[in-house]
Design a protein around this motif. Structure first.
Motif, mmCIF file in Angstrom:
data_model
loop_
_atom_site.group_PDB
_atom_site.id
_atom_site.type_symbol
_atom_site.label_atom_id
_atom_site.label_comp_id
_atom_site.label_asym_id
_atom_site.label_seq_id
_atom_site.Cartn_x
_atom_site.Cartn_y
_atom_site.Cartn_z
ATOM 1 N N TYR A 196 -5.286 5.620 1.455
ATOM 2 C CA TYR A 196 -4.289 4.794 2.132
ATOM 3 C C TYR A 196 -3.942 3.518 1.364
ATOM 4 N N GLY A 197 -4.221 3.515 0.074
ATOM 5 C CA GLY A 197 -3.659 2.514 -0.815
ATOM 6 C C GLY A 197 -4.274 1.139 -0.770
ATOM 7 N N ARG B 236 1.702 7.342 -6.729
ATOM 8 C CA ARG B 236 0.674 8.250 -7.229
ATOM 9 C C ARG B 236 0.639 9.578 -6.486
ATOM 10 N N ALA C 291 -4.163 -1.425 -3.731
ATOM 11 C CA ALA C 291 -3.035 -2.319 -3.995
ATOM 12 C C ALA C 291 -3.242 -3.708 -3.411
ATOM 13 N N ARG D 296 0.824 -1.212 0.000
ATOM 14 C CA ARG D 296 0.000 0.000 0.000
ATOM 15 C C ARG D 296 0.858 1.262 0.000
ATOM 16 N N SER D 297 1.977 1.247 0.738
ATOM 17 C CA SER D 297 2.855 2.423 0.728
ATOM 18 C C SER D 297 3.438 2.665 -0.655
ATOM 19 N N TRP E 206 2.053 1.852 -3.486
ATOM 20 C CA TRP E 206 0.957 2.329 -4.335
ATOM 21 C C TRP E 206 0.712 3.820 -4.099
ATOM 22 N N VAL E 207 0.712 4.240 -2.847
ATOM 23 C CA VAL E 207 0.450 5.648 -2.525
ATOM 24 C C VAL E 207 1.588 6.536 -3.011
ATOM 25 N N GLY F 245 2.105 7.939 2.301
ATOM 26 C CA GLY F 245 2.930 6.846 1.811
ATOM 27 C C GLY F 245 4.176 6.630 2.648
#
Length: 225
Positions: A167-168, A17, A171, A10-11, A13-14, A28
Protein backbone atom coordinates in the motif's frame (compact mmCIF):
# COMPACT_ATOMS: atom_id res chain seq x y z
CA UNK A 1 -6.78 19.45 7.05
CA UNK A 2 -3.59 17.86 5.78
CA UNK A 3 -3.51 14.14 4.95
CA UNK A 4 -1.41 12.55 7.67
CA UNK A 5 -1.19 9.29 5.71
CA UNK A 6 -0.17 10.93 2.39
CA UNK A 7 -2.65 8.90 0.35
CA UNK A 8 -1.90 10.74 -2.90
CA UNK A 9 1.84 10.05 -2.67
CA UNK A 10 1.27 6.40 -1.82
CA UNK A 11 -1.15 5.91 -4.73
CA UNK A 12 1.39 7.38 -7.15
CA UNK A 13 4.10 5.07 -5.73
CA UNK A 14 1.91 1.97 -6.11
CA UNK A 15 0.72 2.82 -9.63
CA UNK A 16 4.26 3.56 -10.77
CA UNK A 17 5.31 0.02 -9.80
CA UNK A 18 2.11 -1.86 -10.65
CA UNK A 19 2.98 -2.72 -14.24
CA UNK A 20 0.60 -5.40 -15.54
CA UNK A 21 -0.35 -6.63 -12.08
CA UNK A 22 -4.11 -6.01 -11.77
CA UNK A 23 -4.11 -6.40 -7.97
CA UNK A 24 -1.45 -3.70 -7.58
CA UNK A 25 -3.28 -1.44 -10.02
CA UNK A 26 -6.48 -1.86 -8.02
CA UNK A 27 -4.70 -0.88 -4.81
CA UNK A 28 -3.21 2.22 -6.42
CA UNK A 29 -6.52 3.23 -8.02
CA UNK A 30 -8.40 2.86 -4.76
CA UNK A 31 -5.83 4.99 -2.95
CA UNK A 32 -6.07 7.65 -5.66
CA UNK A 33 -9.87 7.61 -5.49
CA UNK A 34 -9.77 8.00 -1.72
CA UNK A 35 -7.37 10.93 -2.03
CA UNK A 36 -9.57 12.72 -4.57
CA UNK A 37 -12.68 12.14 -2.47
CA UNK A 38 -10.97 13.56 0.61
CA UNK A 39 -9.84 16.61 -1.37
CA UNK A 40 -13.38 17.22 -2.62
CA UNK A 41 -14.85 16.97 0.85
CA UNK A 42 -12.29 19.37 2.27
CA UNK A 43 -13.11 21.85 -0.48
CA UNK A 44 -16.84 21.45 0.18
CA UNK A 45 -17.55 20.12 -3.32
CA UNK A 46 -19.10 16.79 -2.32
CA UNK A 47 -19.31 13.65 -4.43
CA UNK A 48 -18.13 13.50 -8.02
CA UNK A 49 -20.72 13.75 -10.77
CA UNK A 50 -19.48 10.53 -12.43
CA UNK A 51 -18.26 7.27 -10.96
CA UNK A 52 -14.56 6.41 -10.97
CA UNK A 53 -13.42 3.31 -12.83
CA UNK A 54 -11.40 0.91 -10.68
CA UNK A 55 -9.91 -2.46 -11.65
CA UNK A 56 -12.27 -5.26 -10.49
CA UNK A 57 -11.35 -7.41 -7.50
CA UNK A 58 -9.73 -10.83 -7.85
CA UNK A 59 -13.00 -12.76 -7.49
CA UNK A 60 -14.58 -10.80 -10.34
CA UNK A 61 -11.44 -11.17 -12.46
CA UNK A 62 -11.29 -14.93 -11.86
CA UNK A 63 -14.95 -15.51 -12.74
CA UNK A 64 -15.44 -13.08 -15.64
CA UNK A 65 -12.07 -13.22 -17.37
CA UNK A 66 -13.65 -15.31 -20.17
CA UNK A 67 -17.08 -16.46 -21.27
CA UNK A 68 -16.44 -20.19 -21.38
CA UNK A 69 -16.20 -22.66 -18.45
CA UNK A 70 -17.49 -20.11 -15.97
CA UNK A 71 -18.97 -22.76 -13.66
CA UNK A 72 -15.65 -24.59 -13.46
CA UNK A 73 -13.88 -21.37 -12.61
CA UNK A 74 -16.40 -20.65 -9.83
CA UNK A 75 -15.85 -24.14 -8.36
CA UNK A 76 -12.08 -23.81 -8.59
CA UNK A 77 -12.23 -20.39 -6.95
CA UNK A 78 -14.39 -21.71 -4.12
CA UNK A 79 -11.95 -24.58 -3.53
CA UNK A 80 -8.96 -22.27 -3.65
CA UNK A 81 -10.47 -19.78 -1.21
CA UNK A 82 -11.54 -22.54 1.17
CA UNK A 83 -8.04 -24.03 1.33
CA UNK A 84 -6.55 -20.56 1.72
CA UNK A 85 -8.90 -19.71 4.58
CA UNK A 86 -8.20 -23.02 6.28
CA UNK A 87 -4.41 -22.77 6.08
CA UNK A 88 -3.89 -19.06 6.71
CA UNK A 89 -7.30 -17.47 7.32
CA UNK A 90 -6.73 -16.43 10.97
CA UNK A 91 -3.28 -15.09 10.16
CA UNK A 92 -4.59 -13.03 7.22
CA UNK A 93 -7.39 -11.60 9.36
CA UNK A 94 -4.94 -10.76 12.14
CA UNK A 95 -2.61 -9.03 9.66
CA UNK A 96 -5.45 -6.75 8.53
CA UNK A 97 -6.27 -6.03 12.17
CA UNK A 98 -2.67 -5.07 12.96
CA UNK A 99 -2.48 -2.96 9.81
CA UNK A 100 -5.71 -1.14 10.68
CA UNK A 101 -4.53 -0.50 14.23
CA UNK A 102 -1.31 1.13 13.03
CA UNK A 103 -3.24 3.00 10.31
CA UNK A 104 -5.53 4.60 12.89
CA UNK A 105 -2.59 5.63 15.09
CA UNK A 106 -0.32 6.96 12.35
CA UNK A 107 -0.32 10.46 13.86
CA UNK A 108 1.16 9.23 17.15
CA UNK A 109 3.11 6.14 16.05
CA UNK A 110 4.55 7.54 12.85
CA UNK A 111 4.31 6.17 9.29
CA UNK A 112 4.36 2.45 8.68
CA UNK A 113 7.60 0.71 7.84
CA UNK A 114 7.70 -2.81 6.45
CA UNK A 115 11.33 -3.65 7.17
CA UNK A 116 11.03 -3.77 11.00
CA UNK A 117 7.87 -5.86 10.68
CA UNK A 118 9.58 -8.23 8.24
CA UNK A 119 12.53 -8.51 10.62
CA UNK A 120 10.16 -9.62 13.37
CA UNK A 121 8.61 -12.21 11.05
CA UNK A 122 12.01 -13.54 9.97
CA UNK A 123 13.07 -13.69 13.60
CA UNK A 124 9.94 -15.57 14.63
CA UNK A 125 10.34 -18.24 11.96
CA UNK A 126 13.81 -19.47 13.10
CA UNK A 127 12.60 -19.36 16.71
CA UNK A 128 9.65 -21.55 15.71
CA UNK A 129 11.96 -24.04 14.00
CA UNK A 130 14.20 -24.17 17.08
CA UNK A 131 11.19 -24.87 19.30
CA UNK A 132 10.00 -27.61 16.94
CA UNK A 133 13.43 -29.22 16.94
CA UNK A 134 13.70 -29.04 20.71
CA UNK A 135 10.29 -30.59 21.23
CA UNK A 136 10.98 -33.39 18.75
CA UNK A 137 14.37 -34.07 20.35
CA UNK A 138 12.78 -34.27 23.79
CA UNK A 139 10.00 -36.57 22.49
CA UNK A 140 7.25 -34.40 23.90
CA UNK A 141 3.86 -34.17 22.30
CA UNK A 142 2.53 -30.71 21.45
CA UNK A 143 -1.15 -30.14 20.61
CA UNK A 144 -1.92 -29.40 17.00
CA UNK A 145 -3.74 -26.17 17.90
CA UNK A 146 -0.56 -24.82 19.53
CA UNK A 147 1.41 -25.36 16.31
CA UNK A 148 -1.43 -23.90 14.27
CA UNK A 149 -1.63 -20.77 16.44
CA UNK A 150 2.12 -20.26 16.26
CA UNK A 151 2.09 -20.62 12.48
CA UNK A 152 -0.77 -18.11 12.22
CA UNK A 153 1.24 -15.62 14.26
CA UNK A 154 4.10 -15.87 11.79
CA UNK A 155 1.66 -15.52 8.87
CA UNK A 156 0.07 -12.44 10.46
CA UNK A 157 3.34 -10.60 10.98
CA UNK A 158 4.71 -11.57 7.57
CA UNK A 159 1.58 -10.55 5.70
CA UNK A 160 1.41 -7.29 7.61
CA UNK A 161 4.89 -6.46 6.32
CA UNK A 162 3.65 -7.22 2.80
CA UNK A 163 0.57 -5.00 3.28
CA UNK A 164 2.68 -2.08 4.44
CA UNK A 165 4.80 -2.25 1.31
CA UNK A 166 1.92 -3.12 -1.04
CA UNK A 167 0.00 0.00 0.00
CA UNK A 168 2.88 2.32 -0.76
CA UNK A 169 4.17 3.35 2.65
CA UNK A 170 7.65 3.48 1.19
CA UNK A 171 6.59 6.79 -0.39
CA UNK A 172 6.00 8.35 3.04
CA UNK A 173 9.41 9.77 3.90
CA UNK A 174 8.58 12.98 5.77
CA UNK A 175 7.09 11.41 8.88
CA UNK A 176 3.60 11.85 10.18
CA UNK A 177 3.81 15.62 10.56
CA UNK A 178 1.13 17.25 8.41
CA UNK A 179 2.03 19.61 5.65
CA UNK A 180 1.34 23.28 6.13
CA UNK A 181 -1.67 24.20 4.12
CA UNK A 182 -2.93 27.26 6.01
CA UNK A 183 -1.43 30.32 7.59
CA UNK A 184 -2.86 31.03 11.02
CA UNK A 185 -2.59 34.56 12.42
CA UNK A 186 -2.98 34.87 16.17
CA UNK A 187 -4.58 38.04 17.50
CA UNK A 188 -3.96 38.86 21.13
CA UNK A 189 -7.08 38.90 23.24
CA UNK A 190 -9.04 36.72 20.81
CA UNK A 191 -9.43 32.91 20.59
CA UNK A 192 -7.53 30.92 17.99
CA UNK A 193 -8.87 31.78 14.53
CA UNK A 194 -10.51 29.22 12.32
CA UNK A 195 -7.94 28.22 9.62
CA UNK A 196 -10.73 27.75 7.10
CA UNK A 197 -11.60 31.45 7.21
CA UNK A 198 -9.46 34.43 6.35
CA UNK A 199 -10.40 37.58 8.19
CA UNK A 200 -9.06 40.79 6.71
CA UNK A 201 -9.25 43.87 8.90
CA UNK A 202 -8.86 47.26 7.32
CA UNK A 203 -7.78 50.20 9.35
CA UNK A 204 -10.04 53.19 8.79
CA UNK A 205 -8.72 56.65 9.55
CA UNK A 206 -10.79 58.62 12.08
CA UNK A 207 -13.04 61.24 10.54
CA UNK A 208 -11.52 64.72 10.23
CA UNK A 209 -13.37 67.29 12.36
CA UNK A 210 -14.95 70.07 10.33
CA UNK A 211 -12.98 73.29 10.11
CA UNK A 212 -14.61 76.59 10.85
CA UNK A 213 -13.78 79.38 8.39
CA UNK A 214 -14.22 82.90 9.70
CA UNK A 215 -14.62 85.58 7.07
CA UNK A 216 -14.17 89.15 8.21
CA UNK A 217 -15.87 91.87 6.22
CA UNK A 218 -15.55 95.69 6.43
CA UNK A 219 -18.69 97.85 6.21
CA UNK A 220 -18.45 100.97 3.99
CA UNK A 221 -20.99 103.73 4.58
CA UNK A 222 -22.30 105.70 1.55
CA UNK A 223 -21.45 109.43 1.82
CA UNK A 224 -22.69 112.41 -0.22
CA UNK A 225 -19.87 114.24 -1.74
Amino acid sequence: MADLRQTRERSAWVLARAGRNPAARRRGERLASRSRRSTRYEAGVGDAAVGEVVTPNRVHRAVYRADDHRILRVLWLALHESVRALLAGPGIAASWGLYGLWWRNTASWGPMRWKPVAAVALGALPALLVIVGAVIWMHHDVPFLAWYATAQLVVAVGRMAWLVRAYGWEAVTSGSRPKRGHTVIRISGLPDPDPTRIIVRRRVAPPTPPRTIIVRTTDHEDSDL
